[in-house]
Design a protein around this motif. Structure first.
Motif, PDB file in Angstrom:
ATOM      1  N   SER A 144      48.200 -75.408  33.178  1.00  0.00           N
ATOM      2  CA  SER A 144      49.604 -75.227  33.571  1.00  0.00           C
ATOM      3  C   SER A 144      49.781 -74.019  34.486  1.00  0.00           C
ATOM      4  CB  SER A 144      50.472 -75.073  32.318  1.00  0.00           C
ATOM      5  OG  SER A 144      50.354 -76.189  31.472  1.00  0.00           O
ATOM      6  N   MET A 145      49.130 -72.912  34.152  1.00  0.00           N
ATOM      7  CA  MET A 145      49.233 -71.712  34.979  1.00  0.00           C
ATOM      8  C   MET A 145      48.563 -71.929  36.340  1.00  0.00           C
ATOM      9  SD  MET A 145      51.046 -69.715  33.128  1.00  0.00           S
ATOM     10  CE  MET A 145      51.816 -71.247  32.556  1.00  0.00           C
ATOM     11  N   SER A 146      47.500 -72.727  36.356  1.00  0.00           N
ATOM     12  CA  SER A 146      46.829 -73.036  37.624  1.00  0.00           C
ATOM     13  C   SER A 146      47.740 -73.830  38.553  1.00  0.00           C
ATOM     14  CB  SER A 146      45.540 -73.823  37.356  1.00  0.00           C
ATOM     15  OG  SER A 146      44.651 -73.090  36.546  1.00  0.00           O
ATOM     16  N   ILE A 147      48.535 -74.708  37.997  1.00  0.00           N
ATOM     17  CA  ILE A 147      49.462 -75.494  38.814  1.00  0.00           C
ATOM     18  C   ILE A 147      50.499 -74.584  39.474  1.00  0.00           C
ATOM     19  CG2 ILE A 147      51.297 -77.232  38.697  1.00  0.00           C
ATOM     20  CD1 ILE A 147      49.601 -78.649  36.542  1.00  0.00           C
ATOM     21  N   LEU A 148      50.969 -73.579  38.746  1.00  0.00           N
ATOM     22  CA  LEU A 148      51.919 -72.628  39.337  1.00  0.00           C
ATOM     23  C   LEU A 148      51.277 -71.866  40.497  1.00  0.00           C
ATOM     24  CD1 LEU A 148      53.675 -71.166  36.154  1.00  0.00           C
ATOM     25  CD2 LEU A 148      54.551 -72.891  37.742  1.00  0.00           C
ATOM     26  N   THR A 149      50.014 -71.471  40.327  1.00  0.00           N
ATOM     27  CA  THR A 149      49.309 -70.787  41.415  1.00  0.00           C
ATOM     28  C   THR A 149      49.121 -71.713  42.610  1.00  0.00           C
ATOM     29  OG1 THR A 149      48.170 -69.213  39.972  1.00  0.00           O
ATOM     30  CG2 THR A 149      47.112 -69.721  42.068  1.00  0.00           C
ATOM     31  N   LEU A 150      48.812 -72.975  42.355  1.00  0.00           N
ATOM     32  CA  LEU A 150      48.656 -73.939  43.443  1.00  0.00           C
ATOM     33  C   LEU A 150      49.938 -74.083  44.261  1.00  0.00           C
ATOM     34  CD1 LEU A 150      46.545 -76.887  41.965  1.00  0.00           C
ATOM     35  CD2 LEU A 150      46.033 -75.551  44.023  1.00  0.00           C
ATOM     36  N   ILE A 151      51.064 -74.126  43.583  1.00  0.00           N
ATOM     37  CA  ILE A 151      52.353 -74.229  44.279  1.00  0.00           C
ATOM     38  C   ILE A 151      52.555 -73.028  45.204  1.00  0.00           C
ATOM     39  CG2 ILE A 151      54.850 -74.229  43.962  1.00  0.00           C
ATOM     40  CD1 ILE A 151      54.365 -75.798  41.345  1.00  0.00           C
ATOM     41  N   ALA A 152      52.242 -71.819  44.690  1.00  0.00           N
ATOM     42  CA  ALA A 152      52.401 -70.616  45.504  1.00  0.00           C
ATOM     43  C   ALA A 152      51.483 -70.654  46.727  1.00  0.00           C
ATOM     44  CB  ALA A 152      52.107 -69.375  44.657  1.00  0.00           C
ATOM     45  N   LEU A 153      50.236 -71.079  46.539  1.00  0.00           N
ATOM     46  CA  LEU A 153      49.293 -71.151  47.653  1.00  0.00           C
ATOM     47  C   LEU A 153      49.735 -72.155  48.704  1.00  0.00           C
ATOM     48  CD1 LEU A 153      45.967 -71.004  45.609  1.00  0.00           C
ATOM     49  CD2 LEU A 153      46.736 -69.289  47.263  1.00  0.00           C
ATOM     50  N   ILE A 154      50.292 -73.266  48.264  1.00  0.00           N
ATOM     51  CA  ILE A 154      50.785 -74.285  49.204  1.00  0.00           C
ATOM     52  C   ILE A 154      51.971 -73.745  50.008  1.00  0.00           C
ATOM     53  CG2 ILE A 154      51.913 -76.540  49.350  1.00  0.00           C
ATOM     54  CD1 ILE A 154      50.142 -77.361  46.913  1.00  0.00           C
ATOM     55  N   LEU A 155      52.824 -72.956  49.348  1.00  0.00           N
ATOM     56  CA  LEU A 155      53.988 -72.389  50.025  1.00  0.00           C
ATOM     57  C   LEU A 155      53.630 -71.220  50.941  1.00  0.00           C
ATOM     58  CD1 LEU A 155      56.588 -72.389  47.100  1.00  0.00           C
ATOM     59  CD2 LEU A 155      56.488 -73.964  49.049  1.00  0.00           C
ATOM     60  N   GLY A 156      52.498 -70.562  50.674  1.00  0.00           N
ATOM     61  CA  GLY A 156      52.106 -69.389  51.445  1.00  0.00           C
ATOM     62  C   GLY A 156      51.451 -69.726  52.774  1.00  0.00           C
ATOM     63  N   LYS A 157      51.069 -68.678  53.494  1.00  0.00           N
ATOM     64  CA  LYS A 157      50.456 -68.823  54.809  1.00  0.00           C
ATOM     65  C   LYS A 157      49.061 -68.189  54.791  1.00  0.00           C
ATOM     66  CE  LYS A 157      54.890 -68.640  57.293  1.00  0.00           C
ATOM     67  NZ  LYS A 157      55.680 -67.907  58.321  1.00  0.00           N
ATOM     68  N   GLU A 158      48.238 -68.584  55.743  1.00  0.00           N
ATOM     69  CA  GLU A 158      46.914 -68.001  55.894  1.00  0.00           C
ATOM     70  C   GLU A 158      47.028 -66.568  56.434  1.00  0.00           C
ATOM     71  OE1 GLU A 158      43.451 -66.995  55.541  1.00  0.00           O
ATOM     72  OE2 GLU A 158      43.796 -69.100  55.003  1.00  0.00           O
ATOM     73  N   THR A 159      46.216 -65.654  55.887  1.00  0.00           N
ATOM     74  CA  THR A 159      46.286 -64.239  56.284  1.00  0.00           C
ATOM     75  C   THR A 159      44.988 -63.732  56.902  1.00  0.00           C
ATOM     76  OG1 THR A 159      45.558 -63.508  54.083  1.00  0.00           O
ATOM     77  CG2 THR A 159      47.936 -63.769  54.421  1.00  0.00           C
ATOM     78  N   ARG A 160      44.023 -64.602  57.135  1.00  0.00           N
ATOM     79  CA  ARG A 160      42.699 -64.173  57.597  1.00  0.00           C
ATOM     80  C   ARG A 160      42.755 -63.362  58.888  1.00  0.00           C
ATOM     81  NH1 ARG A 160      38.534 -68.911  58.861  1.00  0.00           N
ATOM     82  NH2 ARG A 160      40.343 -69.506  60.141  1.00  0.00           N
ATOM     83  N   ASP A 161      43.683 -63.696  59.789  1.00  0.00           N
ATOM     84  CA  ASP A 161      43.699 -63.083  61.108  1.00  0.00           C
ATOM     85  C   ASP A 161      44.762 -62.003  61.306  1.00  0.00           C
ATOM     86  OD1 ASP A 161      41.574 -64.695  61.999  1.00  0.00           O
ATOM     87  OD2 ASP A 161      42.949 -66.345  62.425  1.00  0.00           O
ATOM     88  N   VAL A 162      45.389 -61.532  60.227  1.00  0.00           N
ATOM     89  CA  VAL A 162      46.371 -60.453  60.406  1.00  0.00           C
ATOM     90  C   VAL A 162      45.668 -59.169  60.835  1.00  0.00           C
ATOM     91  CG1 VAL A 162      47.923 -61.442  58.668  1.00  0.00           C
ATOM     92  CG2 VAL A 162      46.307 -59.661  58.003  1.00  0.00           C
ATOM     93  N   ASP A 163      46.374 -58.344  61.580  1.00  0.00           N
ATOM     94  CA  ASP A 163      45.850 -57.045  62.013  1.00  0.00           C
ATOM     95  C   ASP A 163      46.152 -56.040  60.912  1.00  0.00           C
ATOM     96  OD1 ASP A 163      45.072 -54.727  63.176  1.00  0.00           O
ATOM     97  OD2 ASP A 163      46.293 -54.947  64.996  1.00  0.00           O
ATOM     98  N   ILE A 164      45.156 -55.689  60.143  1.00  0.00           N
ATOM     99  CA  ILE A 164      45.372 -54.849  58.961  1.00  0.00           C
ATOM    100  C   ILE A 164      45.546 -53.364  59.331  1.00  0.00           C
ATOM    101  CG2 ILE A 164      42.987 -54.177  58.392  1.00  0.00           C
ATOM    102  CD1 ILE A 164      43.697 -55.088  55.460  1.00  0.00           C
ATOM    103  N   HIS A 165      45.343 -53.011  60.591  1.00  0.00           N
ATOM    104  CA  HIS A 165      45.471 -51.605  60.999  1.00  0.00           C
ATOM    105  C   HIS A 165      46.896 -51.250  61.376  1.00  0.00           C
ATOM    106  CE1 HIS A 165      41.181 -50.945  60.802  1.00  0.00           C
ATOM    107  NE2 HIS A 165      40.994 -52.069  61.449  1.00  0.00           N
ATOM    108  N   HIS A 166      47.841 -52.175  61.173  1.00  0.00           N
ATOM    109  CA  HIS A 166      49.244 -51.894  61.521  1.00  0.00           C
ATOM    110  C   HIS A 166      50.150 -52.127  60.312  1.00  0.00           C
ATOM    111  CE1 HIS A 166      47.329 -52.560  65.454  1.00  0.00           C
ATOM    112  NE2 HIS A 166      48.258 -51.746  65.911  1.00  0.00           N
TER     113      HIS A 166
END
Length: 454
Positions: free
Chosen positions: A432-454
């Motif tokens: 059940s808790m995994s399903i809640l995490t899945l929903i959040a991941l589906i709603l979120g965006k990819e962050t791999r390419d953000v500029d972390i120095h700003h």
């Protein structure tokens, strides 16, 4: 969220040598998780006997787990306090303060009187020091993750972010290995109860030993210099007077998503470490009224089996970094979280399959733990800009500890009792808790390419 840009060759130079970054992020979290695991093990083996005496063993165990969970409530407060310092004064001094706070609290637990000698003062002091542990860990993780990711080479943030995560399996092995050695030197005739020598003074040794580890950790932390991302924030005059207010007003969506990103990870983490030790050691046929049936392993055997599983935890924590850098944090975690949801539905047949099934259950559970925990070291910091990153990532990580870790052992014991000793509903809880995490991941965006120095 930070502006998304492709990693470029002219990224800021590293402020710290890579070996120092890896060591500083790994050593600190190893010590912090060692301290937490020492308490978690004692919460199962020792504290129900020495600090929470009760005629009903389940009541004593639940009381011990309740104090264990109390630290999770203090963790968001620690995240706010240390996050404020980390975003305003810098990462280095904040990490030193968090580590020192944890070390002192853990050492003092090893000196506490028991209920037999101090009455209710003993569990009261235990609660206070446990809260101090949680307060310290609330500031440790996000700082260590920032040290790793803000100093990472382009395209390797998730790989570097796995090093603070690796402190969890290493801390587990050191803590439980030390308890195992002490228990072997002080054997008990009753496998369901530690020996009198162990209950008298042996349990204190792992808590007191933490002082040595903290000294080493402080030496490493003092050798750091500030990250380039924080220095850039200072130069641009972007330091926030109240990072907490800025995080909640501007980045409230990221705070919510980050909290639920971590939910399945936390629930799996504490079910596989704390609840599993109680379930694994419980007698197949309880000897005392009110007891719950379990797997019937003696302490030494089951902890050795857990350590084997935790080795897979460590290996796949490292494996997850290259995966998350190659395929992205979101896609990787959606696949792993789906696997965790399926895993929760397999508990009964696996645990009923004898020693081979139990060992497979531990290995699969800890493997999934490594795969889901590893990318979080990069994902949560990437959700926030540098001027509120310590605060934002720390709040997400530690509020999730309340929703997941604080209540997971307690809910698990209640569901274990509700199922008449069957782990079925505990597995369903994980799903059940995994399903809640899945929903959040589906709603979120990819962050791999953000500029972390700003």
């Amino acid at each position: 969220m930070s502006t998304t840009v492709a990693a470029t060759a002219d990224a800021p130079a590293l402020a710290n040598p890579r070996s120092r970054v890896i060591l500083a992020s790994l050593v600190g979290t190893t010590i912090e998780f060692y301290d937490f695991y020492v308490y978690a093990t004692a919460a199962v083996l020792v504290f129900p006997h020495l600090f929470f005496p009760a005629s009903d063993p389940i009541t004593a165990l639940l009381a011990s787990f309740a104090v264990f969970g109390a630290a999770m409530v203090a963790r968001p407060l620690g995240a706010i306090f240390f996050g404020h310092l980390g975003d305003r004064k810098g990462r280095k001094i904040t990490l030193v303060g968090a580590l020192l706070t944890m070390g002192v609290a853990t050492f003092l637990i090893g000196l506490l009187p028991t209920y037999a000698t101090a009455g209710w003062l003993a569990p009261t002091l235990l609660v206070v020091l446990r809260l101090a542990q949680g307060f310290a860990l609330g500031g440790e993780w996000s700082g260590a993750a920032l040290v790793a990711t803000e100093n990472a080479p382009p395209g390797k943030r998730a790989i570097y972010g796995t090093f603070p995560q690796l402190g969890a399996p290493i801390g587990f092995i050191i803590a439980n290995g030390l308890f195992l050695i002490i228990a072997a030197l002080m054997p008990s005739a009753d496998p369901s109860r530690p020996s009198d020598a162990f209950l008298s003074w042996g349990w204190r040794i792992p808590f007191l030993f933490s002082a040595v580890m903290v000294i080493v950790g402080l030496w490493v932390r003092f050798s750091l210099v500030e990250s380039q991302a924080f220095e850039n924030t200072v130069k641009r005059g972007r330091i926030q007077k109240l990072p907490l207010a800025s995080a909640f007003i501007t980045y409230w969506r990221e705070l919510i998503l980050g909290t639920f990103y971590m939910l399945a990870t936390y629930v799996l983490f504490y079910l596989m470490t704390t609840f599993s030790l109680s379930y694994g050691r419980a007698a197949i046929t309880p000897a005392q009224p009110g007891g719950l049936p379990g797997l019937g392993y003696d302490y030494r055997t089951f902890v050795l089996m857990m350590i084997v599983g935790v080795v897979f935890f460590g290996i796949f924590t490292l494996v997850s970094g290259p995966w998350a850098d190659r395929w992205g944090r979101r896609r990787t975690l959606i696949a792993i979280t789906t696997a965790i949801a399926v895993f929760g539905l397999t508990w009964v047949p696996m645990l009923a399959a004898g020693p081979v099934g139990v060992m497979a259950w531990l290995i699969i559970g800890f493997t999934l733990m490594g795969l889901t925990f590893g990318p979080m070291g990069a994902l949560l910091p990437e959700l926030f800009p540098a001027n509120v990153r310590y605060t934002g990532s720390g709040i997400s990580y530690n509020v999730s500890s309340i929703l997941g870790a604080a209540v997971a052992p307690f809910i698990a014991v209640a569901l274990w009792s509700y199922g008449g000793g069957s782990p079925f509903w505990v597995g369903v809880y994980l799903t059940s808790m995994s399903i809640l995490t899945l929903i959040a991941l589906i709603l979120g965006k990819e962050t791999r390419d953000v500029d972390i120095h700003h």
